[in-house]
Design a protein around this motif. Structure first.
Motif, mmCIF file in Angstrom:
data_model
loop_
_atom_site.group_PDB
_atom_site.id
_atom_site.type_symbol
_atom_site.label_atom_id
_atom_site.label_comp_id
_atom_site.label_asym_id
_atom_site.label_seq_id
_atom_site.Cartn_x
_atom_site.Cartn_y
_atom_site.Cartn_z
ATOM 1 N N GLN A 141 0.908 4.134 -2.908
ATOM 2 C CA GLN A 141 0.742 5.571 -2.670
ATOM 3 C C GLN A 141 1.841 6.361 -3.369
ATOM 4 O O GLN A 141 1.593 7.431 -3.933
ATOM 5 N N GLN A 142 3.064 5.837 -3.338
ATOM 6 C CA GLN A 142 4.172 6.521 -4.007
ATOM 7 C C GLN A 142 3.940 6.585 -5.518
ATOM 8 O O GLN A 142 4.163 7.618 -6.147
ATOM 9 N N ALA A 153 -3.473 6.985 -11.076
ATOM 10 C CA ALA A 153 -4.327 7.012 -9.889
ATOM 11 C C ALA A 153 -5.787 7.262 -10.265
ATOM 12 O O ALA A 153 -6.706 6.662 -9.700
ATOM 13 N N LEU A 168 0.834 -1.207 0.000
ATOM 14 C CA LEU A 168 0.000 0.000 0.000
ATOM 15 C C LEU A 168 0.866 1.255 0.000
ATOM 16 O O LEU A 168 0.546 2.243 -0.666
ATOM 17 N N SER A 169 1.966 1.211 0.737
ATOM 18 C CA SER A 169 2.882 2.349 0.756
ATOM 19 C C SER A 169 3.478 2.585 -0.625
ATOM 20 O O SER A 169 3.564 3.725 -1.105
ATOM 21 N N ALA A 193 1.043 6.378 -7.098
ATOM 22 C CA ALA A 193 -0.102 7.242 -7.394
ATOM 23 C C ALA A 193 0.280 8.716 -7.320
ATOM 24 O O ALA A 193 -0.171 9.524 -8.136
ATOM 25 N N ALA A 194 1.128 9.057 -6.349
ATOM 26 C CA ALA A 194 1.548 10.448 -6.207
ATOM 27 C C ALA A 194 2.397 10.891 -7.391
ATOM 28 O O ALA A 194 2.298 12.032 -7.853
#
Length: 214
Positions: free
Chosen positions: A170-171, A180, A166-167, A173-174
């Motif tokens: 997130q990276q 995303a 998940l971490s 997607a950012a």
């Protein structure tokens, strides 16, 4: 090329995910498999991952995209995830292949559901199980039956895998907002829709853990 950047990103991240999975499975088969039969079985899954990589590579080329350029934004994040979740033994390697990779692929499958049919079909093809579930479940359940103390340790390992995945997501997607947006579709501002997505991911993860007996 008429496809949106998000489509190229999705195929790019999937292509590198498949290529890196091939490399890691091959390494685990050689270094961690307790028998030649297990080494052969995991190697067969690795070969299937490479075949999926080739499908994605070829589709990117057909779309007029450079496959290497499409994959490159995701190399650092995916390599970091593999480094942070290097298995210490055979059963950890199997749980990683099933649980850790599984939740990441659920994200990609959800993203593909918003795409035109030919792309969605290709993604479904490369995310097909290829016997991974049966192979992993059988061996993990046998290992836990032989040593019940492994159950708690492997459950903790699975939670760590998901947290790291998940971490990493997130990276990605950012760094790649177009990708995303594919995951949440046109309802990007609809918190209910986003909540449903995470509920679905959690449900699928729960099913995998139950199948493993964890």
């Amino acid at each position: 090329m008429n496809e949106s950047p998000g489509v190229v990103d999705l195929l790019g991240v999937l292509a590198y995910a498949e290529l890196s999975a091939f490399a890691r499975m091959t390494e685990d088969a050689a270094s961690l498999a307790p028998s030649l039969a297990d080494q052969a079985a995991l190697s067969e899954l690795a070969v299937a991952e490479y075949a999926h990589f080739r499908l994605l590579h070829d589709r990117l080329t057909e779309l007029g995209a450079d496959p290497e350029r499409a994959m490159s934004p995701f190399v650092e994040a995916l390599d970091a995830w593999h480094t942070q979740t290097a298995p210490a033994d055979w059963l950890q390697a199997l749980v990683k292949a099933y649980v850790g990779v599984g939740i990441a692929l659920d994200f990609y499958r959800e993203a593909a559901s918003h795409l035109e049919p030919s792309i969605a079909k290709l993604v479904d093809e490369v995310l097909v199980d290829e016997g991974r579930s049966e192979f992993v479940v059988e061996r993990v359940r046998a290992g836990v039956a032989a040593d019940p103390a492994l159950s708690g340790r492997l459950a903790l390992w699975a939670r760590r895998l998901v947290g790291e995945a998940l971490s990493q997501g997130q990276q990605v997607a950012a760094a790649r907002p177009e990708l995303a947006l594919l995951v949440v579709g046109s309802a990007a501002e609809d918190q209910t829709q986003i909540s449903r997505l995470f509920a679905k991911l959690t449900e699928e993860h729960g099913k995998r853990m139950a199948a493993l007996g964890l």
